[in-house]
Write a protein that holds these residues in place. Structure first.
Motif, PDB file in Angstrom:
ATOM      1  N   ARG A  10       2.614 -38.632  15.565  1.00 43.41           N
ATOM      2  CA  ARG A  10       4.018 -39.031  15.618  1.00 43.41           C
ATOM      3  C   ARG A  10       4.192 -40.230  16.546  1.00 43.41           C
ATOM      4  O   ARG A  10       4.960 -41.138  16.263  1.00 43.41           O
ATOM      5  N   ALA A  11       3.440 -40.239  17.657  1.00 46.02           N
ATOM      6  CA  ALA A  11       3.508 -41.366  18.587  1.00 46.02           C
ATOM      7  C   ALA A  11       2.990 -42.637  17.926  1.00 46.02           C
ATOM      8  O   ALA A  11       3.573 -43.717  18.107  1.00 46.02           O
ATOM      9  N   TYR A  12       1.897 -42.533  17.158  1.00 45.12           N
ATOM     10  CA  TYR A  12       1.395 -43.714  16.447  1.00 45.12           C
ATOM     11  C   TYR A  12       2.459 -44.264  15.508  1.00 45.12           C
ATOM     12  O   TYR A  12       2.694 -45.466  15.431  1.00 45.12           O
ATOM     13  N   GLY A  50      -3.564 -48.984  12.988  1.00 45.39           N
ATOM     14  CA  GLY A  50      -4.830 -48.319  12.684  1.00 45.39           C
ATOM     15  C   GLY A  50      -4.768 -46.829  12.966  1.00 45.39           C
ATOM     16  O   GLY A  50      -5.202 -46.021  12.154  1.00 45.39           O
ATOM     17  N   GLY A  51      -4.204 -46.469  14.107  1.00 42.47           N
ATOM     18  CA  GLY A  51      -4.106 -45.053  14.465  1.00 42.47           C
ATOM     19  C   GLY A  51      -3.299 -44.266  13.449  1.00 42.47           C
ATOM     20  O   GLY A  51      -3.681 -43.166  13.035  1.00 42.47           O
ATOM     21  N   HIS A  52      -2.179 -44.838  13.022  1.00 39.13           N
ATOM     22  CA  HIS A  52      -1.337 -44.157  12.033  1.00 39.13           C
ATOM     23  C   HIS A  52      -2.072 -44.026  10.695  1.00 39.13           C
ATOM     24  O   HIS A  52      -2.172 -42.930  10.137  1.00 39.13           O
ATOM     25  N   TYR A  53      -2.597 -45.121  10.198  1.00 43.27           N
ATOM     26  CA  TYR A  53      -3.312 -45.103   8.911  1.00 43.27           C
ATOM     27  C   TYR A  53      -4.483 -44.121   8.958  1.00 43.27           C
ATOM     28  O   TYR A  53      -4.639 -43.278   8.083  1.00 43.27           O
ATOM     29  N   THR A 181      -5.578 -45.989  -1.556  1.00 43.50           N
ATOM     30  CA  THR A 181      -4.642 -45.316  -0.647  1.00 43.50           C
ATOM     31  C   THR A 181      -3.560 -46.277  -0.243  1.00 43.50           C
ATOM     32  O   THR A 181      -3.789 -47.460  -0.053  1.00 43.50           O
ATOM     33  N   VAL A 182      -2.356 -45.776  -0.143  1.00 46.65           N
ATOM     34  CA  VAL A 182      -1.224 -46.583   0.306  1.00 46.65           C
ATOM     35  C   VAL A 182      -0.430 -45.752   1.294  1.00 46.65           C
ATOM     36  O   VAL A 182       0.047 -44.675   0.965  1.00 46.65           O
ATOM     37  N   TRP A 183      -0.309 -46.246   2.515  1.00 45.47           N
ATOM     38  CA  TRP A 183       0.451 -45.552   3.542  1.00 45.47           C
ATOM     39  C   TRP A 183       1.636 -46.410   3.966  1.00 45.47           C
ATOM     40  O   TRP A 183       1.596 -47.628   3.875  1.00 45.47           O
ATOM     41  N   THR A 184       2.658 -45.754   4.463  1.00 42.28           N
ATOM     42  CA  THR A 184       3.860 -46.458   4.896  1.00 42.28           C
ATOM     43  C   THR A 184       3.919 -46.460   6.423  1.00 42.28           C
ATOM     44  O   THR A 184       3.019 -45.981   7.086  1.00 42.28           O
TER      45      THR A 184
END
Length: 186
Positions: A10-12, A50-53, A181-184
């Motif tokens: 969540r922080a990322y 990067g951390g989130h993905y 892969t596709v992330w938001t």
């Protein structure tokens, strides 16, 4: 660890949204677009993007009591490129075990549609223009100490054995191979 990891993820996401706003990033476009040119952005964007993905992929690829082996086109590609599933796993585990310090091990698809195993430091990933080996990740394994310390102390190989033997969601990896892969930014 589970709740700690959710808080960290969540922080990322929060920090990524802040960095995107600060750097006027169009968040209607896929995060991969920013990662592909990450060298143009701040360390805040690189680390949190990067951390989130990486964590979104990691948590999607982990499943309790999954395990087994890949099937269909994924196993066919693995056998064609690595010779066998066992040879692939040896290479993947070596990438994870030999990553000095914190980082990630990856199974990715290159631009020429070949599977490749690699490892990146910190929150980097193969999508980034700064990555040594580039590609679209279909499987990512967190080898930061926080991923395994509580259950396995400082024994990264024991963590890898536990993950590989029973937690890899190969069906999800196969879906990633088929669609990318596709992330938001959320």
């Amino acid at each position: 660890v589970g709740s700690e990891m959710c808080i960290r993820d969540r922080a990322y996401a929060t920090n990524l949204r802040d960095a995107a706003k600060e750097e006027n990033v169009d968040t209607t476009k896929p995060l991969e677009n920013v990662l592909a040119t990450i060298s143009k952005y701040s360390a805040k964007m690189r680390n949190n993007g990067g951390g989130h993905y990486n964590h979104e992929l990691f948590w999607s690829i982990m499943a309790p009591n999954a395990g087994g082996k890949p099937e269909g086109k994924l196993i066919d590609a693995i056998v064609a490129l690595f010779g066998s599933y066992e040879a692939f796993m040896t290479q993947f585990e070596t990438a994870a075990k030999s990553r000095f310090g914190s980082g990630w091990a990856w199974l990715s698809v290159t631009a020429d549609k070949k599977l490749v195993v690699s490892s990146t430091p910190n929150q980097d990933n193969p999508l980034m223009d700064v990555a040594e080996v580039k590609g679209t990740p279909i499987l990512g394994l967190d080898v930061w100490e926080h991923a395994y310390y509580l259950d396995h102390q400082n024994k990264r190989p024991a963590y890898l054995d536990a993950v590989v033997e029973g937690k890899l969601n190969w069906a999800f990896a196969s879906e990633n191979l088929a669609r990318g892969t596709v992330w938001t930014y959320a």
